[in-house]
Design an enzyme around this catalytic site. Structure first.
Site, PDB file in Angstrom:
ATOM      1  N   HIS A  17     -58.205 -18.024-123.945  1.00  0.00           N
ATOM      2  CA  HIS A  17     -58.018 -17.400-122.628  1.00  0.00           C
ATOM      3  C   HIS A  17     -56.797 -17.985-121.919  1.00  0.00           C
ATOM      4  CE1 HIS A  17     -62.614 -16.855-122.736  1.00  0.00           C
ATOM      5  NE2 HIS A  17     -62.094 -15.646-122.870  1.00  0.00           N
ATOM      6  N   ARG A  90     -58.100 -10.451-130.062  1.00  0.00           N
ATOM      7  CA  ARG A  90     -58.153 -11.488-131.088  1.00  0.00           C
ATOM      8  C   ARG A  90     -58.082 -10.895-132.479  1.00  0.00           C
ATOM      9  NH1 ARG A  90     -63.073 -13.798-131.292  1.00  0.00           N
ATOM     10  NH2 ARG A  90     -63.932 -12.100-130.107  1.00  0.00           N
TER      11      ARG A  90
END
Length: 161
Positions: A17, A90
């Site tokens: 993050h 991702r």
């Protein structure tokens, strides 16, 4: 000033993050990591805890701040004057859900762009779910989350026994 929001549950915030937020500051003047107050997920940390962890974890990131919200993401973006919503991908498995969410947000407000940043290869395997699971099984996820998060996970699971 070009403002972007980076929304999520951040339960808990990970190095992945933080990488996305750091990279978003190359594009935007200000990045607000927006903690969604009412996700339809089973959360480990309360909104106040997630916000605290995020603020500590981003203390050294200039132009990144943390706020919570409980409205539609697009409405929050409008409220803070954001021109974009930043999302991170991702893996290919994330694409479909992110694509659908982007389409909904752009339908609600076509003036707010959705910017997707690919996770850096050193972070692509990190997820909050994996960090929580690792901690629940007694291993400190030091490679995946900031020290403040590792300590909070340790405390949280110690309280639960």
């Amino acid at each position: 000033m070009r403002i972007a929001i980076y929304p999520g549950s951040f339960d808990p915030v990970t190095y992945a993050h933080l990488d996305i937020a750091r990279r978003a500051t190359r594009i935007f003047d200000r990045v607000i990591m927006a903690v969604f107050d009412r996700p339809q997920k089973k959360l480990l940390f309360s909104t106040a805890e997630r916000l605290h962890l995020l603020r500590v974890a981003t203390a050294d990131l200039e132009r990144v701040e943390a706020m919570s919200y409980e409205t539609l993401t697009v409405d929050f973006a409008r409220m803070v004057g954001a021109c974009a919503i930043v999302r991170g991908l991702r893996a290919a498995s994330d694409f479909e859900a992110e694509f659908q969410m982007a389409q909904v947000n752009q339908t609600i407000d076509p003036g707010i762009e959705v910017v997707v940043l690919m996770a850096g290869r050193q972070f692509a395997h990190i997820s909050s779910t994996a960090v929580r699971e690792m901690a629940s099984l007694g291993r400190d996820p030091v490679e995946f989350a900031p020290p403040v998060v590792v300590a909070a996970l340790r405390d949280k699971f110690a309280q639960r026994g």
